[in-house]
Design a protein around this motif. Structure first.
Motif, short mmCIF file in Angstrom:
data_model
loop_
_atom_site.label_atom_id
_atom_site.label_comp_id
_atom_site.label_asym_id
_atom_site.label_seq_id
_atom_site.Cartn_x
_atom_site.Cartn_y
_atom_site.Cartn_z
N LEU A 4 43.41 44.73 31.34
CA LEU A 4 44.58 44.78 32.22
C LEU A 4 45.02 46.20 32.51
CD1 LEU A 4 46.72 41.92 30.66
CD2 LEU A 4 45.20 41.80 32.62
N GLN A 5 44.33 47.16 31.90
CA GLN A 5 44.79 48.54 31.99
C GLN A 5 44.84 49.05 33.42
OE1 GLN A 5 42.68 50.91 29.23
NE2 GLN A 5 43.71 52.79 29.78
N GLY A 6 43.78 48.74 34.19
CA GLY A 6 43.74 49.24 35.55
C GLY A 6 44.86 48.67 36.41
N ALA A 193 34.07 38.14 35.40
CA ALA A 193 33.02 37.39 34.71
C ALA A 193 32.40 36.38 35.66
CB ALA A 193 33.59 36.69 33.48
N GLU A 194 31.16 36.03 35.37
CA GLU A 194 30.44 35.04 36.16
C GLU A 194 29.75 34.05 35.22
OE1 GLU A 194 27.72 37.10 38.68
OE2 GLU A 194 29.29 38.16 39.80
N PRO A 242 38.16 32.28 35.49
CA PRO A 242 39.20 32.51 36.50
C PRO A 242 38.88 33.75 37.32
CG PRO A 242 39.98 33.15 34.33
CD PRO A 242 38.67 32.47 34.12
N VAL A 243 39.43 33.79 38.51
CA VAL A 243 39.19 34.92 39.43
C VAL A 243 40.51 35.63 39.68
CG1 VAL A 243 38.37 35.60 41.71
CG2 VAL A 243 37.29 33.68 40.52
N LYS A 262 45.15 33.86 32.02
CA LYS A 262 43.87 33.17 31.91
C LYS A 262 42.72 34.16 31.85
CE LYS A 262 43.01 29.33 33.93
NZ LYS A 262 42.75 28.28 34.94
N LEU A 263 42.81 35.24 32.63
CA LEU A 263 41.77 36.28 32.60
C LEU A 263 41.69 36.90 31.21
CD1 LEU A 263 42.42 38.03 36.03
CD2 LEU A 263 40.29 36.90 35.36
#
Length: 342
Positions: A4-6, A193-194, A242-243, A262-263
């Motif tokens: 989440l830093q960015g 992620a994929e 999740p996206v 969720k991420l």
């Protein structure tokens, strides 16, 4: 977390006005200190790259052990007598050999270690919370979990399954990608992620639930059955990550925060597999790994210590009152602790 830093970068570090109010000579020194910090950041980035290189090196050394583990779990090979003796814990008592022989006569032949990965995952608190009873039928066919690094920062998780009644895939993968530029402190920042698309067999999709509802036609009074599919909670949602929202100016802030959670949770599951479940699978299978978990969340830190001290004082007062009250007449001070205990 670094993932989440960015996204948080533009929310922190806002100027307070203090630095701007400093004299020119002090601001010059501040700029010099910033230069030192930049050099430190370069070293931190190099440090993280070397750690990643070291992790890759040792993964190559671990791999033969993981491969042997997979062969034992699947029943392709048996552990050597030396490995069996070495695996006996210091505090584990050896079973009587005669009893072992009797048990072998009565027991049915079993290949490998049944439900090894299902048990290991269920014993892990993070995965135990997301595995449903319906998932267990499919996860009984999970025969191995592996991981691999890329040239660029990132890693892939591979779940190998034996033939089953649920899906046709033999391997399901989950890949975690990082941003090209390191974050503050040189940490790699999670990007996205994929996951593999699961080829579910007919009527075996664990990710949905089919709801049936009867509808009556107002004109003809005839009824019909309508079927509707709704998402279902399942471990296999792990492969549909999740996206992140495309725009940071989302209209619904609550939805954006929910997706962020969720991420973060999804990334945490990947890290848990990479850093704990795969390296120490046998300890999760036996439950030994639980002994080394952080137990801080088992205790409630929200104590009002002042109240505790007051209760102790009240208990002392009660004791004094009991001594003085020879006829057993109950006083207000004696009632208070009883109310708190109820």
């Amino acid at each position: 977390m670094s993932m989440l830093q960015g996204r948080l970068g533009n929310l922190v570090g806002a100027p307070s006005g203090y630095v701007e109010s400093l004299s020119p000579e002090v601001r010059r020194r501040v700029k010099g200190l910033k230069s030192l910090q930049k050099k430190h950041a370069v070293l931190e980035a190099d440090f993280q790259k070397e750690i990643l290189a070291l992790e890759k090196k040792y993964l190559a050394l671990y791999t033969p052990l993981y491969e042997k583990r997979a062969e034992v779990v699947s029943g392709k090979v048996e552990p050597t007598e030396e490995e069996v003796q070495d695996g006996v814990s210091d505090d584990e008592e050896e079973e009587d050999e005669e009893e072992d022989k009797e048990d072998e006569k009565d027991a049915e032949k079993v290949d490998g270690v049944p439900e090894f990965w299902l048990t290991a995952l269920k014993n892990n608190p993070q995965f135990g919370d997301i595995i449903t009873e319906k998932d267990e039928g499919a996860l009984k066919h999970l025969v191995d979990i592996r991981m691999a690094y890329f040239e660029k920062p990132g890693f892939r998780l591979e779940f190998e399954f034996s033939p089953n009644d649920y899906f046709t895939n033999t391997v399901l993968t989950k890949t975690y990608f990082y941003q090209d530029e390191p974050g503050y402190g040189g940490d790699f920042i999670y990007d996205h992620a994929e996951g593999t698309k699961i080829e579910w067999k007919e009527d075996k999709d664990l990710s949905i639930t089919v709801e049936t509802k009867k509808q009556r036609h107002k004109g003809t009074n005839k009824t019909r059955v309508v079927k509707k599919t709704v998402p279902a909670e399942t471990f296999f949602s792990f492969f549909s990550p999740p996206v992140a929202p495309e725009s940071e100016d989302a209209e619904d802030v609550d939805d954006e925060e929910f997706i962020d959670e969720k991420l973060e949770a999804d990334y945490g599951l990947g890290e848990e597999l990479k850093d704990s479940v795969i390296p120490r699978a046998i300890d999760w299978f036996t439950g030994k790994a639980l002994q080394y978990q952080d137990n801080d969340d088992m205790y409630d830190d929200e104590f009002d210590y002042d109240d505790d001290e007051e209760e102790e004082d009240e208990d002392e007062d009660e004791s004094d009152d009991d001594d003085e009250d020879e006829e057993g007449v109950r006083t207000k001070d004696e009632k208070a602790p009883e109310c708190k205990q109820q």
